[in-house]
Design a protein around this motif. Sequence first.
Motif, PDB file in Angstrom:
ATOM      1  N   MET A   1       0.843  -1.193   0.000  1.00 21.36           N
ATOM      2  CA  MET A   1       0.000   0.000   0.000  1.00 21.36           C
ATOM      3  C   MET A   1       0.881   1.246   0.000  1.00 21.36           C
ATOM      4  O   MET A   1       1.769   1.381   0.823  1.00 21.36           O
ATOM      5  CB  MET A   1      -0.895   0.010   1.241  1.00 21.36           C
ATOM      6  CG  MET A   1      -1.914   1.152   1.249  1.00 21.36           C
ATOM      7  SD  MET A   1      -2.880   1.199   2.780  1.00 21.36           S
ATOM      8  CE  MET A   1      -3.650  -0.409   2.730  1.00 21.36           C
ATOM      9  N   LYS A   2       0.641   2.128  -0.951  1.00 19.49           N
ATOM     10  CA  LYS A   2       1.454   3.329  -1.066  1.00 19.49           C
ATOM     11  C   LYS A   2       1.186   4.264   0.109  1.00 19.49           C
ATOM     12  O   LYS A   2       0.030   4.496   0.478  1.00 19.49           O
ATOM     13  CB  LYS A   2       1.158   4.047  -2.390  1.00 19.49           C
ATOM     14  CG  LYS A   2       2.009   5.283  -2.633  1.00 19.49           C
ATOM     15  CD  LYS A   2       1.719   5.871  -3.987  1.00 19.49           C
ATOM     16  CE  LYS A   2       2.473   7.180  -4.199  1.00 19.49           C
ATOM     17  NZ  LYS A   2       3.936   7.026  -4.047  1.00 19.49           N
ATOM     18  N   GLU A   3       2.259   4.780   0.668  1.00 19.53           N
ATOM     19  CA  GLU A   3       2.105   5.678   1.802  1.00 19.53           C
ATOM     20  C   GLU A   3       1.469   6.997   1.385  1.00 19.53           C
ATOM     21  O   GLU A   3       1.683   7.488   0.276  1.00 19.53           O
ATOM     22  CB  GLU A   3       3.475   5.947   2.444  1.00 19.53           C
ATOM     23  CG  GLU A   3       4.426   6.711   1.537  1.00 19.53           C
ATOM     24  CD  GLU A   3       5.822   6.820   2.114  1.00 19.53           C
ATOM     25  OE1 GLU A   3       6.191   5.991   2.948  1.00 19.53           O
ATOM     26  OE2 GLU A   3       6.559   7.737   1.699  1.00 19.53           O
ATOM     27  N   LYS A   4       0.692   7.564   2.283  1.00 22.11           N
ATOM     28  CA  LYS A   4       0.088   8.875   2.055  1.00 22.11           C
ATOM     29  C   LYS A   4       0.826   9.916   2.873  1.00 22.11           C
ATOM     30  O   LYS A   4       1.432   9.608   3.899  1.00 22.11           O
ATOM     31  CB  LYS A   4      -1.395   8.847   2.439  1.00 22.11           C
ATOM     32  CG  LYS A   4      -2.252   7.971   1.559  1.00 22.11           C
ATOM     33  CD  LYS A   4      -3.709   8.007   1.996  1.00 22.11           C
ATOM     34  CE  LYS A   4      -4.566   7.123   1.094  1.00 22.11           C
ATOM     35  NZ  LYS A   4      -5.985   7.123   1.532  1.00 22.11           N
ATOM     36  N   ILE A   5       0.748  11.133   2.395  1.00 17.65           N
ATOM     37  CA  ILE A   5       1.327  12.271   3.121  1.00 17.65           C
ATOM     38  C   ILE A   5       0.172  13.160   3.552  1.00 17.65           C
ATOM     39  O   ILE A   5      -0.580  13.680   2.719  1.00 17.65           O
ATOM     40  CB  ILE A   5       2.312  13.050   2.247  1.00 17.65           C
ATOM     41  CG1 ILE A   5       3.451  12.138   1.783  1.00 17.65           C
ATOM     42  CG2 ILE A   5       2.867  14.255   3.003  1.00 17.65           C
ATOM     43  CD1 ILE A   5       4.340  12.764   0.717  1.00 17.65           C
ATOM     44  N   PRO A  33       0.662  17.408  -0.233  1.00 19.81           N
ATOM     45  CA  PRO A  33       0.114  16.307   0.564  1.00 19.81           C
ATOM     46  C   PRO A  33      -1.096  15.698  -0.130  1.00 19.81           C
ATOM     47  O   PRO A  33      -1.710  16.321  -1.009  1.00 19.81           O
ATOM     48  CB  PRO A  33      -0.285  16.995   1.868  1.00 19.81           C
ATOM     49  CG  PRO A  33      -0.666  18.380   1.445  1.00 19.81           C
ATOM     50  CD  PRO A  33       0.294  18.732   0.321  1.00 19.81           C
ATOM     51  N   ASN A  34      -1.455  14.489   0.281  1.00 20.57           N
ATOM     52  CA  ASN A  34      -2.684  13.894  -0.216  1.00 20.57           C
ATOM     53  C   ASN A  34      -3.904  14.597   0.354  1.00 20.57           C
ATOM     54  O   ASN A  34      -4.924  14.748  -0.324  1.00 20.57           O
ATOM     55  CB  ASN A  34      -2.738  12.407   0.150  1.00 20.57           C
ATOM     56  CG  ASN A  34      -1.650  11.616  -0.533  1.00 20.57           C
ATOM     57  OD1 ASN A  34      -0.558  11.453   0.019  1.00 20.57           O
ATOM     58  ND2 ASN A  34      -1.910  11.130  -1.726  1.00 20.57           N
ATOM     59  N   ASN A  89       2.950   3.208   7.544  1.00 23.94           N
ATOM     60  CA  ASN A  89       3.984   4.024   6.911  1.00 23.94           C
ATOM     61  C   ASN A  89       3.489   5.386   6.432  1.00 23.94           C
ATOM     62  O   ASN A  89       4.273   6.166   5.873  1.00 23.94           O
ATOM     63  CB  ASN A  89       4.614   3.267   5.738  1.00 23.94           C
ATOM     64  CG  ASN A  89       5.463   2.104   6.211  1.00 23.94           C
ATOM     65  OD1 ASN A  89       6.206   2.221   7.181  1.00 23.94           O
ATOM     66  ND2 ASN A  89       5.335   0.973   5.543  1.00 23.94           N
ATOM     67  N   ASP A  90       2.196   5.653   6.617  1.00 28.95           N
ATOM     68  CA  ASP A  90       1.703   6.980   6.262  1.00 28.95           C
ATOM     69  C   ASP A  90       2.481   8.043   7.029  1.00 28.95           C
ATOM     70  O   ASP A  90       2.852   7.855   8.194  1.00 28.95           O
ATOM     71  CB  ASP A  90       0.215   7.109   6.586  1.00 28.95           C
ATOM     72  CG  ASP A  90      -0.666   6.446   5.546  1.00 28.95           C
ATOM     73  OD1 ASP A  90      -0.166   6.137   4.454  1.00 28.95           O
ATOM     74  OD2 ASP A  90      -1.868   6.230   5.824  1.00 28.95           O
ATOM     75  N   TYR A 155       5.830  12.569  11.379  1.00 33.99           N
ATOM     76  CA  TYR A 155       5.755  11.276  12.058  1.00 33.99           C
ATOM     77  C   TYR A 155       5.363  10.195  11.057  1.00 33.99           C
ATOM     78  O   TYR A 155       4.706  10.461  10.050  1.00 33.99           O
ATOM     79  CB  TYR A 155       4.672  11.272  13.144  1.00 33.99           C
ATOM     80  CG  TYR A 155       4.666  12.420  14.104  1.00 33.99           C
ATOM     81  CD1 TYR A 155       5.329  12.338  15.328  1.00 33.99           C
ATOM     82  CD2 TYR A 155       3.951  13.589  13.831  1.00 33.99           C
ATOM     83  CE1 TYR A 155       5.287  13.378  16.248  1.00 33.99           C
ATOM     84  CE2 TYR A 155       3.903  14.635  14.737  1.00 33.99           C
ATOM     85  CZ  TYR A 155       4.573  14.524  15.939  1.00 33.99           C
ATOM     86  OH  TYR A 155       4.530  15.569  16.836  1.00 33.99           O
ATOM     87  N   ARG A 156       5.708   8.958  11.379  1.00 32.97           N
ATOM     88  CA  ARG A 156       5.075   7.818  10.743  1.00 32.97           C
ATOM     89  C   ARG A 156       3.856   7.441  11.587  1.00 32.97           C
ATOM     90  O   ARG A 156       3.893   7.539  12.817  1.00 32.97           O
ATOM     91  CB  ARG A 156       6.035   6.625  10.680  1.00 32.97           C
ATOM     92  CG  ARG A 156       7.234   6.834   9.789  1.00 32.97           C
ATOM     93  CD  ARG A 156       6.941   6.580   8.347  1.00 32.97           C
ATOM     94  NE  ARG A 156       8.144   6.700   7.524  1.00 32.97           N
ATOM     95  CZ  ARG A 156       8.152   6.602   6.208  1.00 32.97           C
ATOM     96  NH1 ARG A 156       7.008   6.380   5.565  1.00 32.97           N
ATOM     97  NH2 ARG A 156       9.271   6.725   5.516  1.00 32.97           N
TER      98      ARG A 156
END
Length: 284
Positions: A1-5, A33-34, A89-90, A155-156
């Motif tokens: 899953m792709k991390e989001k910002i 950011p997303n 990991n977001d 942060y993660r």
Amino acid sequence: MKEKIIVTLTTSPKRIFQIDQTILSIKNQTSLPNKIVLNLPDTFSRTKTQYKIPNWIIEDEMINVNRCGIDNGPVTKLLPTLSLYSNPNDILISIDDDIIYPQTMIEEFVNILKSNPEHVICASGIIIGDNLSIRGIKTRMKNVQLIEGFAGVAYRRKFFRDDFEEYINRVNKCFDCFVADDVTISNYLAKYNIQKKIISTKKHNKRILKILDFGLLVDALHKGGNGTINSEQENIVSRYEKAFIYLKETNEFYFDEKLSFDHKCLSHQRKKNLFRRMNELAIY
């Protein structure tokens, strides 16, 4: 899953009409950011007032207005956002509502997090030694003990476990903890030995941040949100001191035990120097 910002913040009913420049500084980032999550409690507890949300915020597709129920103080910028994202990991970047952030902030935070995946990255922080010996950190990638949220913190999602909300509910029974989210968040991270590093570059450091005029007024969130904290001395040194004392008394203190906030032994001149230095390092 792709991390989001995700960029996340909160504000007060009075200041919500003034946060457009802060939001614009995020929308003008070199890396977008997303989502921008704006956490708004049902009632702002410090003034017992409700929110009227400007149309421009409601209509902005990048902004997620998260009506989060309880007002948890300044930590409301972060805590309710955790329930919206589950990917460990977001990347969650907390900001204040009264700062114009450098255009490269998100880009630099993300790049450094990729090479330091187990660290919290901040743009301003404090090292505290025995008897409140304090020194600022200007060199890139140095460890700090206290993050300073006004300059932005990355942060993660995985750094916050299921016990974080319960922890905040416990420590926020103390008003000095309620308004000192830098202390309570840093203390929680110390519980799980999560290191905090500071970034300071020409394009991104706390000295080039533009603080909006209303950020210095008595309704700033770090001053209680309604002028309940007035003097800078009380605002910084006493606030942190009382928060640490409460954490120790309730067995919630997770920092290195060498940290000491007993400054009764300090000379009058050293106290003056300490207050001055604290104000230089951590007035937000």
